[in-house]
Write a protein that holds these residues in place. Structure first.
Motif, short mmCIF file in Angstrom:
data_model
loop_
_atom_site.label_atom_id
_atom_site.label_comp_id
_atom_site.label_asym_id
_atom_site.label_seq_id
_atom_site.Cartn_x
_atom_site.Cartn_y
_atom_site.Cartn_z
N ASP A 1 33.68 -61.27 21.08
CA ASP A 1 34.48 -60.12 20.61
C ASP A 1 33.79 -58.78 20.90
O ASP A 1 34.46 -57.75 20.98
CB ASP A 1 34.74 -60.25 19.11
N VAL A 2 32.46 -58.80 21.05
CA VAL A 2 31.77 -57.55 21.41
C VAL A 2 32.19 -57.12 22.81
O VAL A 2 32.42 -55.93 23.08
CB VAL A 2 30.24 -57.73 21.33
N LEU A 3 32.33 -58.10 23.71
CA LEU A 3 32.73 -57.79 25.09
C LEU A 3 34.16 -57.25 25.15
O LEU A 3 34.54 -56.60 26.13
CB LEU A 3 32.60 -59.04 25.97
N ARG A 4 34.94 -57.52 24.10
CA ARG A 4 36.33 -57.03 24.08
C ARG A 4 36.43 -55.63 23.48
O ARG A 4 37.52 -55.05 23.42
CB ARG A 4 37.22 -58.00 23.27
N LYS A 5 35.29 -55.07 23.06
CA LYS A 5 35.28 -53.76 22.38
C LYS A 5 35.44 -52.59 23.35
O LYS A 5 35.71 -51.46 22.93
CB LYS A 5 33.96 -53.59 21.63
N GLY A 6 35.17 -52.83 24.63
CA GLY A 6 35.26 -51.70 25.56
C GLY A 6 35.03 -52.17 26.98
O GLY A 6 34.80 -53.36 27.20
N PRO A 7 35.08 -51.26 27.93
CA PRO A 7 34.88 -51.68 29.32
C PRO A 7 33.48 -52.28 29.52
O PRO A 7 32.50 -51.80 28.97
CB PRO A 7 35.05 -50.37 30.12
N VAL A 8 33.43 -53.36 30.32
CA VAL A 8 32.17 -54.06 30.59
C VAL A 8 31.75 -53.77 32.03
O VAL A 8 32.55 -53.89 32.96
CB VAL A 8 32.34 -55.58 30.38
N PHE A 9 30.49 -53.38 32.18
CA PHE A 9 29.93 -53.05 33.49
C PHE A 9 28.84 -54.08 33.83
O PHE A 9 28.11 -54.53 32.94
CB PHE A 9 29.36 -51.62 33.46
N VAL A 10 28.77 -54.43 35.10
CA VAL A 10 27.83 -55.46 35.54
C VAL A 10 27.15 -55.00 36.82
O VAL A 10 27.56 -54.02 37.44
CB VAL A 10 28.55 -56.80 35.81
N GLU A 11 26.08 -55.73 37.18
CA GLU A 11 25.42 -55.43 38.45
C GLU A 11 26.21 -56.05 39.60
O GLU A 11 26.88 -55.36 40.34
CB GLU A 11 23.98 -55.96 38.40
N TYR A 12 26.16 -57.38 39.73
CA TYR A 12 26.81 -58.08 40.84
C TYR A 12 27.70 -59.14 40.21
O TYR A 12 27.22 -60.13 39.67
CB TYR A 12 25.72 -58.68 41.73
#
Lengths: 350, 350
Positions: free
Chosen positions: A239-250
């Motif tokens: 649910d934390v990942l659903r709180k806002g846009p998620v950014f990743v490296e690759y």
């Protein structure tokens, strides 16, 4: 010949330059490489898992240089007097394959990881961020604290670790290195993250852990999640990942290794380089929650090795070793054995 | 601490033991590991191709040790005074990830490749084989010649290379090292292979070459084909592969890299370990043609690194280097920087 840098060599470079110059200097190398992301030959790292941990190889290359890192992750190592993460790697010429630098990357991985976190936070966190919670106070913690202090102007740290000795060690080191940092200890993650601008999680347990839950996340926070970096090793509740846009490296690697491994394959993420180059939006408002699901990518080691090569040359640090001999006759490799037997050399002196 | 072996270190081990002991000693390590093939974590090597060559990483592990090799292949390197193949690698503890040995593998790759060829030929060639054609007389040629001389009792060599200087270099080295070998030079591959028991091809050109054609192959021959070891790099005409049973190291890798890359996906091959363990037949009659389509596999480097580790310890050769520091407090990695600045050490002395 190839230059060898040991951990003491890298520590001398860091000690001579000071943390501020190291973090801002290395950040320039990382940013330059992230901005030309599409020039790199990229693949997810090659992992060998065992019951106690993982050993990985992380290669990448552009048209000029090739790099790789050997790195392990063994959370129970400190109980045996060993570091959780140990690493070394190399930089080679693409045109000839010649290795030009072999370096320890144990200390360097801590540096480049902190610089990557700071680079992402500078692009994603609220510009007025001044406070950070640091959950997990082990080997990586000082580097995170100092990089955010130097690069983002973080002046207040909230600390929590299940091991109080780790927190004391971190406090003592920071008191000496960055005495202007305001530091508070807490007895739980929930208390430590209350009211801060940035939350950094850097815990070592190789398990589906839930360090952060959705109720702890406040509007405007930037989450810098480092410890979910291996299949079966997570830190954030889904649910934390659903709180806002998620950014990743690759993305292909983070889908396997990051906190993202908990999410469906179509869960949207944005690669950091797209934000840095202006191709994608980062934070849209001061109330957004931004999440950097960081697992560490080969490009960061490439940049760190480039920085090391230049810093070592500038400081005159390092030892020349011969692992890829320059022969007087390159087709006469056997001549090396004959020469050693006769007390001669067939190596070209450089 | 980690032991470092340079090319001179490995050459000293070889010079002190002599070729006979080196080849038979290393062969024991390879055979022991091939016999427990199924215990290994295996994958095709990870290659990064450029216009001038290839750089590869080759990892493998059993339950106790992890190894990898960094290796390049750049056929035009000799024109720039560099070796075509340069390599180094490491051995690490699976239980902790600690690297225990970092070694040159340039010289060692030549040794282990020759030992692998001899191991395969001992299982596949006619037991009365005494003559071998050596097509390609570059850096690897002496090692092939000596390994087949020591392990199989080959006493007659037929040499051919497009570069006559390479053949002269090989002849001169062999005259000093194995004076009892009968050596003849030829002006073409076709002439060199006539009447021999074993044909070894070890050419460097990164191209779809046709070094051997079906009309050159005689009943009873064993073909030891080494140079077709990369996508786009072959040595055998497809019809040669149809002359008899084809044996490979690790099928998934050889299908991509070996001469096998020319054949349909269902073309039958047998992995060498199955012959060595008695699970599969090798040669069935004295008139069979047997073909070893060798590309080099990570397991061979694993065995070679184990041999190096033990030989270096026995001869007291090697330097201790610190790339994965043993810290007094494993969670205090930053302490390395502080200590260097204060002229202290936080490393555990071992």
């Amino acid at each position: 010949m190839t230059t060898l840098l040991t951990t003491s060599d890298v520590a001398r470079i860091v000690a001579q330059q000071g943390p501020s110059q190291v973090f801002t200097g290395m950040l320039d190398y990382l940013l330059a490489d992230f901005l030309r992301w599409q020039e790199f030959d990229k693949c997810a790292r090659v992992a060998s898992h065992s019951t106690t941990g993982v050993i990985e190889l992380m290669p990448t290359a552009d048209h000029e240089l090739y790099s790789f890192k050997f790195v392990n992750g063994h959370p129970n190592n400190p109980q045996a007097g060993l570091s959780t993460v140990m690493a070394f790697g190399a930089l080679a010429q693409v045109s000839t394959g010649e290795p030009i630098l072999i370096s320890e990357l144990t200390l360097t991985t801590a540096l480049r990881t902190a610089v990557t976190s700071a680079l992402a936070a500078r692009a994603l966190a609220r510009p007025d961020s001044r406070s950070m919670a640091l959950i997990g106070n082990g080997a990586q913690a000082e580097f995170q604290a100092l990089a955010f202090h130097e690069v983002l102007g973080i002046d207040t740290l909230h600390l929590y670790d299940v091991d109080p000795a780790a927190t004391r060690k971190l406090e003592n080191n920071l008191a000496l290195t960055a005495p202007s940092l305001r530091i508070r200890r807490f007895d739980s993650t929930a208390d430590a993250v209350k009211g801060v601008d940035i939350v950094t999680t850097v815990t070592a347990d190789k398990a589906y852990a839930t360090i952060l839950t959705a109720d702890m996340i406040e509007p405007g926070m930037h989450i810098n999640a480092l410890g979910g970096d291996c299949p079966g090793k997570t830190e954030l509740h889904a649910d934390v990942l659903r709180k806002g846009p998620v950014f990743v490296e690759y993305e292909p690697q983070t889908r396997i290794e990051g906190d993202l491994q908990q999410m469906p394959a179509d869960f949207a993420v944005t690669e950091l380089w797209r934000v840095l180059t202006g191709l994608a939006a980062g934070r849209q408002s001061a109330r957004d929650v931004t999440i950097f699901d960081s697992v560490g990518f080969a490009l960061e080691d490439f940049s760190a090795l480039r920085w090391l090569r230049d810093a070592a040359a500038r400081h005159g640090i390092g030892t020349r070793i011969e692992v890829a001999p320059r022969l007087q006759d390159p087709k006469d490799l056997f001549g090396v054995v004959r020469a050693v037997r006769q007390g001669q050399t067939v190596l070209v002196q450089r």
